[in-house]
Design a protein around this motif. Sequence first.
Motif, PDB file in Angstrom:
ATOM      1  N   GLU A 102       0.828  -1.204   0.000  1.00 35.15           N
ATOM      2  CA  GLU A 102       0.000   0.000   0.000  1.00 35.15           C
ATOM      3  C   GLU A 102       0.864   1.255   0.000  1.00 35.15           C
ATOM      4  O   GLU A 102       0.560   2.236  -0.683  1.00 35.15           O
ATOM      5  CB  GLU A 102      -0.918   0.021   1.222  1.00 35.15           C
ATOM      6  N   GLY A 103       1.953   1.225   0.759  1.00 37.27           N
ATOM      7  CA  GLY A 103       2.790   2.410   0.865  1.00 37.27           C
ATOM      8  C   GLY A 103       3.746   2.603  -0.292  1.00 37.27           C
ATOM      9  O   GLY A 103       4.116   3.742  -0.609  1.00 37.27           O
ATOM     10  N   HIS A 104       4.149   1.503  -0.947  1.00 35.91           N
ATOM     11  CA  HIS A 104       5.230   1.612  -1.925  1.00 35.91           C
ATOM     12  C   HIS A 104       4.969   0.885  -3.234  1.00 35.91           C
ATOM     13  O   HIS A 104       5.872   0.770  -4.063  1.00 35.91           O
ATOM     14  CB  HIS A 104       6.532   1.095  -1.297  1.00 35.91           C
ATOM     15  N   GLY A 105       3.765   0.369  -3.428  1.00 37.59           N
ATOM     16  CA  GLY A 105       3.448  -0.293  -4.677  1.00 37.59           C
ATOM     17  C   GLY A 105       4.034  -1.695  -4.741  1.00 37.59           C
ATOM     18  O   GLY A 105       4.501  -2.241  -3.726  1.00 37.59           O
ATOM     19  N   PRO A 106       4.006  -2.316  -5.917  1.00 30.70           N
ATOM     20  CA  PRO A 106       4.557  -3.669  -6.061  1.00 30.70           C
ATOM     21  C   PRO A 106       5.993  -3.726  -5.539  1.00 30.70           C
ATOM     22  O   PRO A 106       6.783  -2.816  -5.785  1.00 30.70           O
ATOM     23  CB  PRO A 106       4.495  -3.914  -7.573  1.00 30.70           C
ATOM     24  N   LEU A 107       6.315  -4.798  -4.835  1.00 34.42           N
ATOM     25  CA  LEU A 107       7.656  -4.928  -4.276  1.00 34.42           C
ATOM     26  C   LEU A 107       8.623  -5.430  -5.337  1.00 34.42           C
ATOM     27  O   LEU A 107       8.238  -6.203  -6.227  1.00 34.42           O
ATOM     28  CB  LEU A 107       7.638  -5.903  -3.098  1.00 34.42           C
ATOM     29  N   PRO A 108       9.875  -5.023  -5.264  1.00 34.06           N
ATOM     30  CA  PRO A 108      10.874  -5.621  -6.151  1.00 34.06           C
ATOM     31  C   PRO A 108      10.862  -7.137  -5.973  1.00 34.06           C
ATOM     32  O   PRO A 108      10.679  -7.639  -4.850  1.00 34.06           O
ATOM     33  CB  PRO A 108      12.192  -5.005  -5.664  1.00 34.06           C
ATOM     34  N   PRO A 109      11.042  -7.891  -7.045  1.00 32.60           N
ATOM     35  CA  PRO A 109      10.997  -9.359  -6.928  1.00 32.60           C
ATOM     36  C   PRO A 109      11.909  -9.905  -5.837  1.00 32.60           C
ATOM     37  O   PRO A 109      11.555 -10.883  -5.173  1.00 32.60           O
ATOM     38  CB  PRO A 109      11.428  -9.820  -8.323  1.00 32.60           C
ATOM     39  N   GLY A 196      -2.079 -20.209  -0.346  1.00 32.92           N
ATOM     40  CA  GLY A 196      -2.087 -18.908   0.312  1.00 32.92           C
ATOM     41  C   GLY A 196      -0.758 -18.189   0.141  1.00 32.92           C
ATOM     42  O   GLY A 196      -0.713 -16.966  -0.069  1.00 32.92           O
ATOM     43  N   LEU A 197       0.345 -18.933   0.223  1.00 32.09           N
ATOM     44  CA  LEU A 197       1.666 -18.347  -0.008  1.00 32.09           C
ATOM     45  C   LEU A 197       1.757 -17.787  -1.417  1.00 32.09           C
ATOM     46  O   LEU A 197       2.237 -16.661  -1.627  1.00 32.09           O
ATOM     47  CB  LEU A 197       2.743 -19.405   0.217  1.00 32.09           C
ATOM     48  N   GLY A 198       1.295 -18.549  -2.402  1.00 30.19           N
ATOM     49  CA  GLY A 198       1.331 -18.081  -3.778  1.00 30.19           C
ATOM     50  C   GLY A 198       0.498 -16.831  -3.975  1.00 30.19           C
ATOM     51  O   GLY A 198       0.916 -15.891  -4.678  1.00 30.19           O
ATOM     52  N   ALA A 199      -0.680 -16.786  -3.349  1.00 28.76           N
ATOM     53  CA  ALA A 199      -1.540 -15.610  -3.475  1.00 28.76           C
ATOM     54  C   ALA A 199      -0.903 -14.383  -2.834  1.00 28.76           C
ATOM     55  O   ALA A 199      -1.026 -13.266  -3.343  1.00 28.76           O
ATOM     56  CB  ALA A 199      -2.907 -15.899  -2.851  1.00 28.76           C
ATOM     57  N   CYS A 200      -0.216 -14.588  -1.720  1.00 26.16           N
ATOM     58  CA  CYS A 200       0.502 -13.474  -1.078  1.00 26.16           C
ATOM     59  C   CYS A 200       1.634 -12.968  -1.977  1.00 26.16           C
ATOM     60  O   CYS A 200       1.856 -11.753  -2.107  1.00 26.16           O
ATOM     61  CB  CYS A 200       1.068 -13.914   0.263  1.00 26.16           C
ATOM     62  N   LEU A 201       2.364 -13.890  -2.590  1.00 23.72           N
ATOM     63  CA  LEU A 201       3.426 -13.496  -3.525  1.00 23.72           C
ATOM     64  C   LEU A 201       2.843 -12.722  -4.701  1.00 23.72           C
ATOM     65  O   LEU A 201       3.439 -11.746  -5.176  1.00 23.72           O
ATOM     66  CB  LEU A 201       4.173 -14.742  -4.018  1.00 23.72           C
ATOM     67  N   TYR A 202       1.678 -13.135  -5.174  1.00 23.09           N
ATOM     68  CA  TYR A 202       1.022 -12.442  -6.280  1.00 23.09           C
ATOM     69  C   TYR A 202       0.751 -10.986  -5.896  1.00 23.09           C
ATOM     70  O   TYR A 202       1.015 -10.065  -6.678  1.00 23.09           O
ATOM     71  CB  TYR A 202      -0.277 -13.155  -6.649  1.00 23.09           C
ATOM     72  N   LEU A 203       0.201 -10.774  -4.706  1.00 24.82           N
ATOM     73  CA  LEU A 203      -0.067  -9.415  -4.239  1.00 24.82           C
ATOM     74  C   LEU A 203       1.216  -8.594  -4.177  1.00 24.82           C
ATOM     75  O   LEU A 203       1.271  -7.453  -4.645  1.00 24.82           O
ATOM     76  CB  LEU A 203      -0.730  -9.445  -2.863  1.00 24.82           C
ATOM     77  N   MET A 204       2.261  -9.178  -3.585  1.00 23.55           N
ATOM     78  CA  MET A 204       3.510  -8.436  -3.423  1.00 23.55           C
ATOM     79  C   MET A 204       4.157  -8.092  -4.753  1.00 23.55           C
ATOM     80  O   MET A 204       4.737  -7.017  -4.922  1.00 23.55           O
ATOM     81  CB  MET A 204       4.472  -9.244  -2.540  1.00 23.55           C
ATOM     82  N   LEU A 205       4.063  -8.988  -5.725  1.00 22.06           N
ATOM     83  CA  LEU A 205       4.732  -8.793  -7.012  1.00 22.06           C
ATOM     84  C   LEU A 205       3.957  -7.875  -7.957  1.00 22.06           C
ATOM     85  O   LEU A 205       4.549  -7.176  -8.782  1.00 22.06           O
ATOM     86  CB  LEU A 205       4.961 -10.144  -7.695  1.00 22.06           C
ATOM     87  N   THR A 206       2.623  -7.873  -7.829  1.00 23.53           N
ATOM     88  CA  THR A 206       1.803  -7.098  -8.760  1.00 23.53           C
ATOM     89  C   THR A 206       1.194  -5.851  -8.134  1.00 23.53           C
ATOM     90  O   THR A 206       0.804  -4.926  -8.853  1.00 23.53           O
ATOM     91  CB  THR A 206       0.656  -7.954  -9.313  1.00 23.53           C
ATOM     92  N   GLY A 207       1.079  -5.840  -6.812  1.00 18.28           N
ATOM     93  CA  GLY A 207       0.416  -4.723  -6.148  1.00 18.28           C
ATOM     94  C   GLY A 207      -1.086  -4.770  -6.253  1.00 18.28           C
ATOM     95  O   GLY A 207      -1.772  -3.811  -5.874  1.00 18.28           O
ATOM     96  N   THR A 208      -1.640  -5.861  -6.755  1.00 16.31           N
ATOM     97  CA  THR A 208      -3.091  -5.995  -6.907  1.00 16.31           C
ATOM     98  C   THR A 208      -3.574  -7.257  -6.191  1.00 16.31           C
ATOM     99  O   THR A 208      -2.827  -8.231  -6.041  1.00 16.31           O
ATOM    100  CB  THR A 208      -3.498  -6.086  -8.393  1.00 16.31           C
TER     101      THR A 208
END
Length: 431
Positions: A102-109, A196-208
Amino acid sequence: MGEELLGGRYRLVRLIGRGGMGAVHEAVDTGLDRRVAVKRLLAAGGPDSGSTALRRFQREAQALARISHPGVVHVYDSGVHEGTPYIVMELLDGVGPAALVEGHGPLPPALAAEIGLGMCRALAAAHTAGVLHRDVKPTNVTVTRAGRVVLQDFGLARLAEEQAITQAGALLGTPQYMAPELIRGELPGPEVDLYGLGACLYLMLTGTLPLGADAVDVGVLVERAVGPGIPRLAERHGSGIPHALAHLVDTLCGQEADRRPAAADVEGLLAGLPTADDQRALRELVARCVREQAVEFVYSPPAQDSSVPEVLDWAAIPGPVPATPDAHRPLTLSDGTLQMMLSGMTADNARSRQREAVNLVLRGDLQEAVRMLTAVAQVCASALGPDHPTTLTSQYWQAVCLARLGAGAEALELFSRVNTRTEQRRGRDHD
């Protein structure tokens, strides 16, 4: 009369959050003089919900007690106080993956993979101990300021040798991060946690959000989860996500549970990625997010609501808290909680809380200190005046917190403001 202690030992300080089964408070362990988190059971719902909630609560304590791993929140104690069960756990500093996004957008891989690796290690330890988490999502993960990734909230956990605890018509979990087989009511295995881990990674990588932010209706989310599922990362062109990482996320988020690798295998895959070794950058990002939250909290605190009852106990912070389990909001005081704290604080106990907050600053517990000092400063400014020594002392220590968190410009401005008011007060005293 002194403050009531939970179990004769734990003094509740503030409400951190409330879910469907329990409320979590920050508390002080008076026996060891340390800050802890205390989760108390809140039974609500139909005629059988109380016993079901109690069994889940007991199972959470048993699950946490089984796992000894730095990636799983530590449990210290449990008991029953006046008929209400409670669990005492470590109090975590830091922020969650959702707050970082939320604060910084998609995270670097590299950083997303680092957080995923920590989550995976925690899940591997849980699965080895015979525990399924069953509710892996961003709000159940904290990244501390030291870069430690911690999995928490085992309220829906299942022990391998026990039968599932179910309620008719109940959908347990969060559809955005629930494995499709879990939604369909199939017997869960370790694969649900890997989804659930994969879905969390999806959020972090895409910001959506995995199933889309436009799906606010649970029915739509369920249809997407068991239908088309989470969009494939490997098909996103120009995303900058390494192919191996994108392929791993797609595999974890796939509909076929038997195709998801085990936690130990995922750990090996993440650890083998050339991007998955950036602890220093992760600590810096967390520190930046914590700093920004502290500045916002000091300079834009929730306003005091005069409609809140005036006589409320600081140690007992009751009342409903808005249920936003998946909101990308930092774990801070809610407006309502802060208002209750303000209305229950007097000038005398404000000074006591101020001393307690200063001790937190000296121990390095800066996030907790900022929250407490903000409440004290607001109460003192209202009850004693903006130039009162207790008000100015609280603001001074707020500035110390900001400085130690790296917000130098904001700290300097606050120091200057305190100094100006102090000089003005001295001038009036000498007139």
